[in-house]
Design a protein around this motif. Structure first.
Motif, PDB file in Angstrom:
ATOM      1  N   PHE A   1       1.500  -8.437  -3.766  1.00 23.34           N
ATOM      2  CA  PHE A   1       0.416  -7.594  -4.267  1.00 23.34           C
ATOM      3  C   PHE A   1       0.609  -7.225  -5.737  1.00 23.34           C
ATOM      4  O   PHE A   1       1.736  -7.104  -6.219  1.00 23.34           O
ATOM      5  CB  PHE A   1       0.362  -6.277  -3.490  1.00 23.34           C
ATOM      6  N   VAL A   2      -0.530  -7.002  -6.401  1.00 29.32           N
ATOM      7  CA  VAL A   2      -0.572  -6.278  -7.670  1.00 29.32           C
ATOM      8  C   VAL A   2      -1.356  -5.006  -7.366  1.00 29.32           C
ATOM      9  O   VAL A   2      -2.462  -5.073  -6.824  1.00 29.32           O
ATOM     10  CB  VAL A   2      -1.260  -7.084  -8.789  1.00 29.32           C
ATOM     11  N   VAL A   3      -0.793  -3.841  -7.702  1.00 28.38           N
ATOM     12  CA  VAL A   3      -1.353  -2.582  -7.207  1.00 28.38           C
ATOM     13  C   VAL A   3      -1.509  -1.568  -8.339  1.00 28.38           C
ATOM     14  O   VAL A   3      -0.618  -1.411  -9.178  1.00 28.38           O
ATOM     15  CB  VAL A   3      -0.434  -1.964  -6.115  1.00 28.38           C
TER      16      VAL A   3
ATOM     17  N   SER B   1      -1.502 -13.945 -11.197  1.00 26.25           N
ATOM     18  CA  SER B   1      -2.084 -12.962 -10.275  1.00 26.25           C
ATOM     19  C   SER B   1      -2.290 -11.618 -10.974  1.00 26.25           C
ATOM     20  O   SER B   1      -3.243 -10.891 -10.675  1.00 26.25           O
ATOM     21  CB  SER B   1      -1.199 -12.798  -9.036  1.00 26.25           C
ATOM     22  N   ILE B   2      -1.409 -11.292 -11.911  1.00 28.04           N
ATOM     23  CA  ILE B   2      -1.564 -10.039 -12.669  1.00 28.04           C
ATOM     24  C   ILE B   2      -2.813 -10.105 -13.548  1.00 28.04           C
ATOM     25  O   ILE B   2      -3.602  -9.151 -13.607  1.00 28.04           O
ATOM     26  CB  ILE B   2      -0.309  -9.766 -13.516  1.00 28.04           C
ATOM     27  N   GLU B   3      -3.005 -11.206 -14.243  1.00 30.94           N
ATOM     28  CA  GLU B   3      -4.195 -11.357 -15.086  1.00 30.94           C
ATOM     29  C   GLU B   3      -5.461 -11.325 -14.247  1.00 30.94           C
ATOM     30  O   GLU B   3      -6.468 -10.718 -14.629  1.00 30.94           O
ATOM     31  CB  GLU B   3      -4.104 -12.666 -15.883  1.00 30.94           C
ATOM     32  N   PHE B   4      -5.410 -11.960 -13.085  1.00 31.41           N
ATOM     33  CA  PHE B   4      -6.547 -11.941 -12.163  1.00 31.41           C
ATOM     34  C   PHE B   4      -6.864 -10.511 -11.744  1.00 31.41           C
ATOM     35  O   PHE B   4      -8.028 -10.101 -11.696  1.00 31.41           O
ATOM     36  CB  PHE B   4      -6.216 -12.802 -10.942  1.00 31.41           C
TER      37      PHE B   4
ATOM     38  N   ILE C   1      -6.271  -3.014  -5.615  1.00 30.92           N
ATOM     39  CA  ILE C   1      -5.221  -3.933  -5.152  1.00 30.92           C
ATOM     40  C   ILE C   1      -5.710  -5.371  -5.264  1.00 30.92           C
ATOM     41  O   ILE C   1      -6.875  -5.671  -4.972  1.00 30.92           O
ATOM     42  CB  ILE C   1      -4.832  -3.664  -3.681  1.00 30.92           C
ATOM     43  N   THR C   2      -4.801  -6.240  -5.678  1.00 28.78           N
ATOM     44  CA  THR C   2      -5.015  -7.678  -5.546  1.00 28.78           C
ATOM     45  C   THR C   2      -3.930  -8.201  -4.626  1.00 28.78           C
ATOM     46  O   THR C   2      -2.743  -7.952  -4.838  1.00 28.78           O
ATOM     47  CB  THR C   2      -4.939  -8.390  -6.902  1.00 28.78           C
ATOM     48  N   LEU C   3      -4.328  -8.905  -3.569  1.00 26.79           N
ATOM     49  CA  LEU C   3      -3.357  -9.542  -2.693  1.00 26.79           C
ATOM     50  C   LEU C   3      -3.406 -11.048  -2.879  1.00 26.79           C
ATOM     51  O   LEU C   3      -4.449 -11.604  -3.230  1.00 26.79           O
ATOM     52  CB  LEU C   3      -3.582  -9.153  -1.230  1.00 26.79           C
ATOM     53  N   THR C   4      -2.278 -11.678  -2.694  1.00 22.17           N
ATOM     54  CA  THR C   4      -2.233 -13.136  -2.755  1.00 22.17           C
ATOM     55  C   THR C   4      -2.567 -13.677  -1.370  1.00 22.17           C
ATOM     56  O   THR C   4      -1.841 -13.415  -0.398  1.00 22.17           O
ATOM     57  CB  THR C   4      -0.851 -13.632  -3.204  1.00 22.17           C
ATOM     58  N   ALA C   5      -3.677 -14.395  -1.278  1.00 21.60           N
ATOM     59  CA  ALA C   5      -4.132 -14.966  -0.011  1.00 21.60           C
ATOM     60  C   ALA C   5      -3.571 -16.377   0.129  1.00 21.60           C
ATOM     61  O   ALA C   5      -3.673 -17.183  -0.799  1.00 21.60           O
ATOM     62  CB  ALA C   5      -5.658 -14.995   0.038  1.00 21.60           C
ATOM     63  N   VAL C   6      -2.942 -16.654   1.269  1.00 16.65           N
ATOM     64  CA  VAL C   6      -2.270 -17.939   1.472  1.00 16.65           C
ATOM     65  C   VAL C   6      -2.752 -18.593   2.759  1.00 16.65           C
ATOM     66  O   VAL C   6      -3.321 -17.937   3.636  1.00 16.65           O
ATOM     67  CB  VAL C   6      -0.736 -17.760   1.525  1.00 16.65           C
TER      68      VAL C   6
END
Length: 257
Positions: free
Chosen positions: A191-193, A140-143, A151-156
């Motif tokens: 999240f990655v923020v 997720s960090i690389e993404f 922000i990148t959130l993990t969608a589940v």
């Protein structure tokens, strides 16, 4: 990369447990759910934690202050000059845990704003103290880095709770059994923020999930890292029992360490 964890909410839907301790300290098996969350991040190399304390924050402080004592075999020599000898080690000895009192009634955006001075790097990880996942944090960090978003959130896709009705006009024409998972995605709370988030945070009344995230979404500054594996929040006693049963079975899906 530093990991910020929200630990200050009241957890009112889990009142059976949270009357006496904060929600992140509610046990899953023999350890608090907070420990399970931190173990997941540590597995991927992220061992510097910043905990946003609030409701019954002293319980979390006591847990980490006494961590060595409570997880080790010891010999205690009594007397005027007591001595303690620890006979065992634990896998968490290289963790760094910063405990910050962010207020009893402060909202999530306000808590985040209060702890940002403890983050030196441009990017950090963020989550809540009540959810477990088996997503690959480093992926997720690389993404996130490739997306260039704030922000990148993990969608589940959470477990489905109900079946569906097919209705034509006012007539039920079909019953559909509940599926293993919902077809739609939700915010999984991992999240990655980028620190640019500070521009969207106001004061202690700021709710991260409302104005800041909505404004970021309107600006096209939120990326979605989709995860179709295990995810489960712990909002109710039933969910706490489910997670405990999975842990005690020896096959907990989130146990990646």
């Amino acid at each position: 990369m530093k990991v910020i964890i929200f630990c200050g909410g009241l957890g009112t839907r889990l009142r059976e447990e949270t009357e006496f301790r904060p929600k992140p300290m509610v046990p899953v098996g023999d350890r608090p759910i907070l420990w399970h969350i931190m173990k997941t991040y540590a597995h991927y190399g992220h061992k510097e934690f910043i905990l946003c304390l609030g409701y019954k924050g002293e319980v979390i402080k006591d847990y980490f202050r006494n961590y060595q004592w409570n997880t080790s075999d010891v010999t205690l020599r009594l007397g005027a000059r007591p001595q303690i000898k620890y006979h065992s080690q634990h896998d968490e000895e290289d963790w760094s845990v910063t405990l910050v009192d962010t207020g009893q009634t402060t909202q999530t955006g306000g808590r985040l704003k209060r702890v940002l001075p403890h983050v030196e790097d441009d990017t950090f990880l963020l989550t809540y103290g009540d959810g477990l996942i088996n997503s690959n944090i480093n992926e997720s960090i690389e993404f996130h880095k490739k997306s260039g978003k704030t922000i990148t959130l993990t969608a589940v896709q959470p477990p489905s709770r109900f079946g569906d009705l097919v209705i034509t006009d006012t007539t039920v024409t079909e019953f559909k059994e509940k599926t293993e998972r919902q077809t739609s995605f939700i915010n999984g709370g991992f999240f990655v923020v980028n620190k640019r988030i500070a521009e969207y945070l106001t004061d202690d009344t700021c709710v991260l999930e409302r104005d800041p995230l909505n404004r970021l979404a309107e600006a096209g500054q939120i990326a979605a890292f989709t995860h179709q594996g295990f995810w489960q929040c712990m909002d109710t006693y039933r969910e706490q029992q489910l997670l405990t049963e999975l842990w005690q079975s020896g096959n907990a899906p989130w146990k990646v360490w």
